[in-house]
Enzyme design. Sequence first.
Site, PDB file in Angstrom:
ATOM      1  N   PHE A 133       0.817  -1.220   0.000  1.00 38.46           N
ATOM      2  CA  PHE A 133       0.000   0.000   0.000  1.00 38.46           C
ATOM      3  C   PHE A 133       0.850   1.269   0.000  1.00 38.46           C
ATOM      4  O   PHE A 133       0.357   2.347  -0.321  1.00 38.46           O
ATOM      5  CB  PHE A 133      -0.951   0.014   1.211  1.00 38.46           C
ATOM      6  CG  PHE A 133      -0.356   0.597   2.457  1.00 38.46           C
ATOM      7  CD1 PHE A 133       0.524  -0.133   3.241  1.00 38.46           C
ATOM      8  CD2 PHE A 133      -0.646   1.889   2.827  1.00 38.46           C
ATOM      9  CE1 PHE A 133       1.088   0.417   4.369  1.00 38.46           C
ATOM     10  CE2 PHE A 133      -0.076   2.466   3.962  1.00 38.46           C
ATOM     11  CZ  PHE A 133       0.790   1.721   4.735  1.00 38.46           C
ATOM     12  N   LYS A 134       2.131   1.140   0.358  1.00 37.25           N
ATOM     13  CA  LYS A 134       2.975   2.338   0.409  1.00 37.25           C
ATOM     14  C   LYS A 134       3.064   3.032  -0.947  1.00 37.25           C
ATOM     15  O   LYS A 134       3.287   4.234  -1.022  1.00 37.25           O
ATOM     16  CB  LYS A 134       4.358   1.987   0.942  1.00 37.25           C
ATOM     17  CG  LYS A 134       4.307   1.586   2.407  1.00 37.25           C
ATOM     18  CD  LYS A 134       5.671   1.448   3.029  1.00 37.25           C
ATOM     19  CE  LYS A 134       5.549   1.266   4.543  1.00 37.25           C
ATOM     20  NZ  LYS A 134       4.930  -0.021   4.927  1.00 37.25           N
ATOM     21  N   ASP A 135       2.860   2.262  -2.031  1.00 33.25           N
ATOM     22  CA  ASP A 135       2.865   2.870  -3.369  1.00 33.25           C
ATOM     23  C   ASP A 135       1.750   3.903  -3.536  1.00 33.25           C
ATOM     24  O   ASP A 135       1.860   4.788  -4.380  1.00 33.25           O
ATOM     25  CB  ASP A 135       2.678   1.789  -4.445  1.00 33.25           C
ATOM     26  CG  ASP A 135       3.866   0.836  -4.556  1.00 33.25           C
ATOM     27  OD1 ASP A 135       4.993   1.245  -4.227  1.00 33.25           O
ATOM     28  OD2 ASP A 135       3.651  -0.312  -4.982  1.00 33.25           O
TER      29      ASP A 135
END
Length: 494
Positions: A133-135
């Site tokens: 999810f960091k993207d």
Amino acid sequence: MRYISTRGHLSGMPTSSGPTFSEILLGGLAPDGGLYLPESYPQVSSSELEQWRQLSYADLAWAVLSRFVDDIPPADLRALVTRTYTAEVYGNGRRKETAGEITPLLWLERPDPARAEGGLAILELSNGPTLAFKDMAMQLLGHLFEYVLARQGAEINILGATSGDTGSSAEYAMRGKQGVRVFMLSPHDRMSAFQRAQMYSLHDANIHNIAVRGTFDDAQDIVKAVSNDHAFKAKYKIGAVNSINWARVAAQVVYYFKGYFAATAAAPRGSNHQVAFAVPSGNFGNICAGHIARMMGLPIGRLVLATNENDVLDEFFRTGVYRPRSTAETCATSSPSMDISKASNFERFVFDLVGRDASVVRKLWAEVDAGRSFDLSGTPFLARLPQFGFISGSSTHADRLATIRQTFAKYGLMIDTHTADGLKVGSELRTPDMPMVVLETALPAKFEQTIVEALGRQPQRPAGLQGIENLPQRVQVMDVSVDAVKRFIEQHVR
Ligand SMILES: *Cc1c(COP(=O)(O)O)cnc(C)c1O
């Protein structure tokens, strides 16, 4: 919109003198050691909410972010988010029918009022280039950095240490960006073959991988030592993209809105439907964005915080005691991206909890920074906790395996270990009156070993990532040495 510090270095000054979004974009901590927050949370009315319901992800991101950004012309900000949130960049989802969506919602159990069934869903946040999810935020950060640096005629050298997810996400976001170089330290021979391949197979001239012969903590200590050399830091324009970066939190607010709209799409219009979100948590960055969405007026009924065995935050929400752990007390688990000893974004929430009184935050973090704990039980602050909607739970390795197995057996869905922590706790704390939306923070392909342990089979890989272990790799291996890292930076910055 101006920004303030949780430790109040601007108190006594008119708020209009606080820094702007672009001014805090490239920095980390506020000068007084606190974290930046907007001076007040922008409010979204219910009629605006209904208008936002129709928007594409990029348009919604623009609608939300323009409330936090007033020093980038609206047309420029719109171009930046439009370039960021495309189906190509977020194209690693499992399902063909949702391929055009940035964050598809997947119902495990649909809401059914007749059966007192509130519904259970997964919000897919991990379809970006590095499958985590960091993207969602990091990709935007890449575009924002490039834009702001070009405007200032400046450049930045990002120095970081990673145990896996953050490093690859930062590199994929910053590759090829003008004015940006990345120097990423990783522990030599301690990441999975897939994680190594993700980072080391990048050949962009502005991306530099350094593998140190040591642990993640050794790498982290080098980063701290270099950053504490203020002359070196200034001369080589050293910056960071860690999880306390305000723009990352702000970008994450968007998917709570998107997830809310998806989870209430079939519900009758006009009523004030609530949704619960379950969030696998480590540094409190992801769920902090949920808190902010709720403060803006999004009807979030509950924010369910899920930890693994490193349960610093679960302990706080159950007891009011915040007790950061030592490195020795922090265990290595099968949901490694949640293996934290203290939660770097937590100060943002506590600032709101104590009524935005920076003097209280300063007192509490004087304890934390000295390696001690604080206890809010019996204070009026803790009594206010329910009004913020938080509840919590934790999960173990055995729970993770069981949840991965049950989810596969019951729904035919393979989930990763972190998402399993969220689903385990979210399932326990769900209620019939609202849907429970579990945030998917990584795809199972990132954590093959535990998937094989749970299911006896390999997770599927998105097509573009088959066989990346076989690509040529570019990495500089070094001993644990601050000087060696400094020399490497000197040689590559000119
Ligand atoms: C970073 C990460 C988390 C923790 O998110 P925080 O914002 O630190 O709470 C959870 N799961 C995965 C897969 C991650 O990469």
